[in-house]
Design an enzyme around this catalytic site. Structure first.
Site, PDB file in Angstrom:
ATOM      1  N   GLU A 112       0.858  -1.193   0.000  1.00 35.52           N
ATOM      2  CA  GLU A 112       0.000   0.000   0.000  1.00 35.52           C
ATOM      3  C   GLU A 112       0.890   1.237   0.000  1.00 35.52           C
ATOM      4  O   GLU A 112       1.278   1.715   1.071  1.00 35.52           O
ATOM      5  CB  GLU A 112      -0.915  -0.025   1.232  1.00 35.52           C
ATOM      6  CG  GLU A 112      -1.773  -1.284   1.334  1.00 35.52           C
ATOM      7  CD  GLU A 112      -2.386  -1.486   2.719  1.00 35.52           C
ATOM      8  OE1 GLU A 112      -2.285  -0.565   3.566  1.00 35.52           O
ATOM      9  OE2 GLU A 112      -2.956  -2.565   2.952  1.00 35.52           O
ATOM     10  N   PRO A 113       1.233   1.779  -1.181  1.00 37.46           N
ATOM     11  CA  PRO A 113       2.165   2.911  -1.232  1.00 37.46           C
ATOM     12  C   PRO A 113       1.682   4.159  -0.498  1.00 37.46           C
ATOM     13  O   PRO A 113       2.481   5.015  -0.128  1.00 37.46           O
ATOM     14  CB  PRO A 113       2.294   3.189  -2.735  1.00 37.46           C
ATOM     15  CG  PRO A 113       1.897   1.917  -3.391  1.00 37.46           C
ATOM     16  CD  PRO A 113       0.861   1.318  -2.513  1.00 37.46           C
ATOM     17  N   CYS A 119      -9.841  31.767  12.473  1.00 40.96           N
ATOM     18  CA  CYS A 119      -9.721  32.424  13.771  1.00 40.96           C
ATOM     19  C   CYS A 119      -8.915  31.548  14.731  1.00 40.96           C
ATOM     20  O   CYS A 119      -9.407  31.099  15.771  1.00 40.96           O
ATOM     21  CB  CYS A 119     -11.115  32.721  14.326  1.00 40.96           C
ATOM     22  SG  CYS A 119     -11.085  33.853  15.720  1.00 40.96           S
ATOM     23  N   TYR A 142       0.225  18.109  12.698  1.00 43.62           N
ATOM     24  CA  TYR A 142       1.492  17.382  12.802  1.00 43.62           C
ATOM     25  C   TYR A 142       2.725  18.281  12.790  1.00 43.62           C
ATOM     26  O   TYR A 142       3.836  17.783  12.916  1.00 43.62           O
ATOM     27  CB  TYR A 142       1.663  16.413  11.622  1.00 43.62           C
ATOM     28  CG  TYR A 142       0.581  15.391  11.420  1.00 43.62           C
ATOM     29  CD1 TYR A 142       0.029  14.694  12.476  1.00 43.62           C
ATOM     30  CD2 TYR A 142       0.129  15.103  10.137  1.00 43.62           C
ATOM     31  CE1 TYR A 142      -0.947  13.744  12.270  1.00 43.62           C
ATOM     32  CE2 TYR A 142      -0.845  14.149   9.917  1.00 43.62           C
ATOM     33  CZ  TYR A 142      -1.384  13.474  10.991  1.00 43.62           C
ATOM     34  OH  TYR A 142      -2.352  12.521  10.784  1.00 43.62           O
TER      35      TYR A 142
END
Length: 453
Positions: free
Chosen positions: A306-307, A381, A354
């Site tokens: 699953e790249p 905001c 992140y």
């Protein structure tokens, strides 16, 4: 025209006036027709990356006498058109919710070429997957084995095809939240037995699946993280999964026919970064699994990989229009120019979530102004509403300029929100000098239609 190179798509270039073109489309014309902000997706680039991963892994695994399937990560970005593109290039589609499954099926992807993930699948999602004839349901906990078995009995059809997801203890990924094989997280079943336990949670689930007449145990699934730029973690994890497969066969006589090695291969987000090369990672992983199987004395299974974002991430960019430009003096005496755009954390949450780094460039004109230290921010905001933490932009950047942020094809639109009641941008495909809207822009009427007053 001059090609831009990474982190931009292969179809990205600049003309003599400094304007960015993607697949022959001038972004100034695209902005005039479709507005900003807008996600721009280079179809040829996406297709080529899908094809490159499939061909590289097929060749590498054929060389060791094994078959392999490549799954596109629907969670990175999924639309009906994209599902059709990747399936046409020979990929299968990995889904993790009923909504993603619905999109894949609407696109005409055969059920047997679809997998269903998820650590907390609903009964309705499991039933829908079985009705659609999905190729595999990836079981994520011991109780789920029985839940899937119960659903299969209720459906009255063939046993449900399942894989058991295990956590190998191999840590990999660009951030703690996207590293998925350490023990203290929500996905999968550990290979380590607890104190006083005869079997690990992973082995317990595998034994339960073998014993159930209502599930067909296809194999074992492993995924170690996302945005991985070093293939060594896959080699260690693969050896552990193959050893578990051999142990299960020794205890039950069942040698499962498939092993999923996961993926999450990293891409370049900034100039100078180097993405994982499909051919190199395919050769390295194939060599490691061949060696592990030889040492265990077991025949090779069929593999799947699953790249992840490596297919769609580099194929996309986000196009913004600049609004407020504000110089701010820092404590160390430097000046940082805050460049506010007409989108923000609602169309790309990853920098806030992140601390992810992105690269931005002026997209609609050439500038000879001296570069200045800049931070690209959104209109929301929130002080944490940052699109690009730090980038050098021309000192004459001004309101009305077009700004492009590279490598946003993955997780931009799929993680987008309506924070501050901002409608989500459209996804516009570009190919051969033309544009096509894949997902239309939301409107305020869309937002109000959900509000029942």
């Amino acid at each position: 025209m001059s090609a831009l190179g990474e982190p931009w798509s292969t179809g990205a270039s600049r003309d003599g006036e400094g304007s960015l073109h993607v697949a022959g489309v001038d972004v100034r014309a695209l902005a005039a027709e479709h507005g900003t902000p807008a996600y721009v997706l280079d179809e040829a680039d996406l297709r080529e990356r899908a094809r490159a991963y499939r061909q590289a892994f097929e060749a590498a695994f054929a060389a060791i006498g094994a078959g392999v399937d490549v799954y596109y990560a629907g969670k990175a970005f999924l639309s009906v058109a994209v599902a059709r593109w990747v399936h046409a290039e020979g990929l299968r589609v990995d889904t993790s919710t009923g909504g993603e499954l619905a999109v894949a099926l609407r696109a005409g992807v055969p059920g047997e070429h679809v997998g269903l993930h998820g650590n907390n699948k609903s009964d309705a999602e499991i039933a829908r997957a079985l009705a659609a004839g999905v190729g595999r349901i990836i079981v994520d906990s011991l109780p789920e084995v029985e839940r899937v078995a119960t659903a299969a009995r209720a459906a009255g059809g063939a046993p449900a095809p399942v894989m058991v997801r295990v956590t190998t203890g191999v840590h990999a990924g660009g951030h703690e939240f996207i590293s998925t094989a350490h023990e203290d997280q929500k996905f999968g079943l550990s290979l380590a037995a607890g104190e006083g336990e005869a079997d690990s949670p992973a082995m317990t689930a595998l034994l339960a699946a073998v014993a159930s007449p209502d599930v067909e145990l296809l194999g074992i699934h492993s995924h170690i993280g996302s945005q991985i730029l070093d293939a060594s973690g896959f080699e260690v994890a693969a050896a552990k999964v193959l050893a578990l497969r051999a142990e299960l066969a020794e205890r039950t006589g069942v040698l499962v026919p498939e092993v999923d090695l996961g993926g999450g291969y990293g891409i370049a987000y900034l100039p100078g970064e180097v993405a994982l090369d499909p051919e190199r990672v395919a050769r390295d992983v194939a060599a490691s699994v061949a060696a592990a199987a030889h040492e265990l004395g077991t025949p090779l299974p069929r593999f799947s990989i699953e790249p992840g974002r490596a297919i769609v991430g580099p194929a996309g960019l986000t196009l913004y229009t600049v609004g407020t430009v504000k110089p701010v003096r820092l404590d160390d005496g430097r000046v940082r120019t805050y460049v506010a755009v007409d989108g923000g954390m609602s169309d790309n949450i990853r920098p806030a979530l992140y601390g992810a780094d992105y690269h931005a460039e002026l997209a609609g004109r050439r500038s000879t102004a001296e570069p200045v230290l800049a931070r690209v921010v959104g209109k929301h905001c929130e002080s944490g509403d940052i699109v690009v933490h730090e980038v050098m932009l021309p000192g004459d950047v001004r309101a009305g300029d077009l700004l492009a942020v590279a490598a946003t094809g993955a997780y931009g639109r799929s993680m987008a929100s309506n924070y501050n009641m901002v409608p989500r941008p459209p996804v516009v495909a570009v190919a051969d000098g033309g544009t096509r809207v894949l997902v239309r822009r939301e409107t305020e009427d869309d937002l109000l239609a959900l509000d029942q007053g």
